[in-house]
Design a protein around this motif. Structure first.
Motif, short mmCIF file in Angstrom:
data_model
loop_
_atom_site.label_atom_id
_atom_site.label_comp_id
_atom_site.label_asym_id
_atom_site.label_seq_id
_atom_site.Cartn_x
_atom_site.Cartn_y
_atom_site.Cartn_z
N LEU A 40 0.85 -1.19 0.00
CA LEU A 40 0.00 0.00 0.00
C LEU A 40 0.88 1.24 0.00
CD1 LEU A 40 -2.80 -0.87 2.60
CD2 LEU A 40 -2.92 -1.00 0.11
N SER A 44 -2.37 6.31 1.43
CA SER A 44 -3.58 5.59 1.05
C SER A 44 -4.49 5.38 2.25
CB SER A 44 -3.23 4.25 0.41
OG SER A 44 -2.57 4.45 -0.82
N VAL A 52 -7.95 -6.31 0.63
CA VAL A 52 -6.91 -6.21 -0.39
C VAL A 52 -6.06 -7.45 -0.27
CG1 VAL A 52 -5.07 -4.82 -1.39
CG2 VAL A 52 -6.91 -3.70 -0.13
N THR A 56 -0.66 -7.77 -4.94
CA THR A 56 -1.27 -6.50 -5.34
C THR A 56 -0.43 -5.33 -4.84
OG1 THR A 56 -3.51 -7.40 -5.34
CG2 THR A 56 -3.31 -5.02 -5.06
N ILE A 58 -0.58 -1.13 -4.72
CA ILE A 58 -1.41 0.06 -4.88
C ILE A 58 -0.54 1.28 -4.61
CG2 ILE A 58 -3.43 1.30 -4.01
CD1 ILE A 58 -4.65 -1.37 -3.23
N ALA A 62 -4.32 6.32 -2.61
CA ALA A 62 -5.54 5.60 -2.95
C ALA A 62 -6.56 5.80 -1.84
CB ALA A 62 -5.27 4.11 -3.12
N ILE A 70 -10.08 -5.96 -3.63
CA ILE A 70 -9.04 -5.59 -4.58
C ILE A 70 -7.95 -6.67 -4.58
CG2 ILE A 70 -7.42 -3.77 -5.25
CD1 ILE A 70 -10.38 -2.90 -5.16
N THR A 87 -1.58 -4.32 -10.39
CA THR A 87 -0.83 -3.11 -10.08
C THR A 87 -1.72 -1.90 -10.33
OG1 THR A 87 1.25 -4.15 -10.73
CG2 THR A 87 1.24 -1.76 -10.56
N ILE A 88 -1.87 -1.05 -9.33
CA ILE A 88 -2.71 0.14 -9.41
C ILE A 88 -1.83 1.36 -9.16
CG2 ILE A 88 -4.68 1.36 -8.39
CD1 ILE A 88 -5.75 -1.41 -7.53
N CYS A 92 -5.89 6.88 -7.07
CA CYS A 92 -7.09 6.19 -7.54
C CYS A 92 -8.10 6.06 -6.40
CB CYS A 92 -6.75 4.80 -8.08
SG CYS A 92 -5.87 4.85 -9.66
#
Length: 271
Positions: A40, A44, A52, A56, A58, A62, A70, A87-88, A92
């Motif tokens: 993270l 965020s 989550v 992943t 982020i 976020a 997610i 991948t973000i 967002c």
């Protein structure tokens, strides 16, 4: 052991698995679950009841609202538990009930979401999707697997996009539309089946594109879709005429590119 920044705030009723990486000034609210392979980014916030998981990452700033999931496994019958990623990017927002899945091995193994995107309630990003920047998915929008969405696209509420479809930059998809075929940059598509009704002139104007350029793009649109040949043949035939108009060339390049889907048009939804 988790790597949790000292400035992070984690509610005592949240669960952060060993191995998670939590950046500076992250806020994790009650009843959230962060998996062991999650990263993270700084700033965020997970408000509450957010999951989550998966491999992943982020980015920064976020904001994720309750009941979002997610990084879940891809919803594909071909997925056999391979290690795939989501991948973000930065900035967002994912509203209530948003779901995003990791990729599949056969699809390249990664789902990628860019920066400054807004995902409204219950929208879904499936496995192996590639999304650019400044995109809006309105409530209940559904992206099937392997969809590509370019920068500044807006998808209206309840619209659904078929797998392997491409949506070009700054296109607009009307609410409840069925997007079965590729949508050109700056295109405006509505209906079920989706019909290319023209150009997203409002979006082009807001982006600062000059009126004279918009007129050129409109003229090219008519030549492509109202000419005697197919859209692809017509597009290639007019290329030399528009070498000084990047917006038209962008459309022509999009049409010329290889794709698994046909091309949306004003005629029967494809061309």
């Amino acid at each position: 052991m988790s790597m949790i920044a000292a400035s992070a705030s984690i509610h005592p009723l949240a669960v952060v698995d060993d191995g998670a990486v939590i950046g500076e000034n992250v806020k994790i609210g009650p009843f959230c679950r962060v998996g062991s392979r999650v990263k993270l980014g700084d700033g965020s916030e997970l408000i509450s009841h957010v999951s989550v998981t998966g491999l992943t990452t982020i980015g920064r700033n976020a904001k994720i609202f309750p009941c979002a999931v997610i990084g879940g496994d891809p919803q594909s019958v071909h997925h056999a538990g391979e290690e795939t990623t989501l991948t973000i990017g930065d900035n967002c927002t994912m509203r209530e009930g948003v779901t995003m899945n990791t990729g599949t091995a056969e699809g390249g193994g990664k789902t990628v979401v860019g920066n400054n995107n807004l995902f409204l309630a219950n929208s879904h990003v499936a496995h192996d999707c590639i999304l650019g920047d400044h995109i809006i998915l309105s409530n209940n929008v559904m992206l099937a697997g392997h969809v590509k969405v370019e920068d500044r696209v807006i998808l209206g509420g309840g619209s659904a996009v078929h797998q392997f479809t491409r949506i070009g930059r700054q296109a607009f998809i009307g609410g409840l539309s069925a997007v079965s075929y590729d949508v050109i940059p700056y295109g405006m598509l509505n209906g079920n089946p989706g019909i290319l009704g023209g150009l997203n002139v409002v979006g082009m104007t807001r982006a600062g594109i000059e009126r004279s350029v918009i007129h050129q793009v409109r003229r090219a649109f008519k030549q492509i879709f109202e000419g005697e040949g197919s859209a692809r043949v017509n597009a290639e035939a007019i290329r030399a005429e528009y070498l000084d108009c990047p917006q038209v060339i962008e459309i022509l390049d999009f049409i010329a590119a290889e794709s698994d889907r046909a091309l949306s048009s004003p005629h029967r939804g494809k061309n």
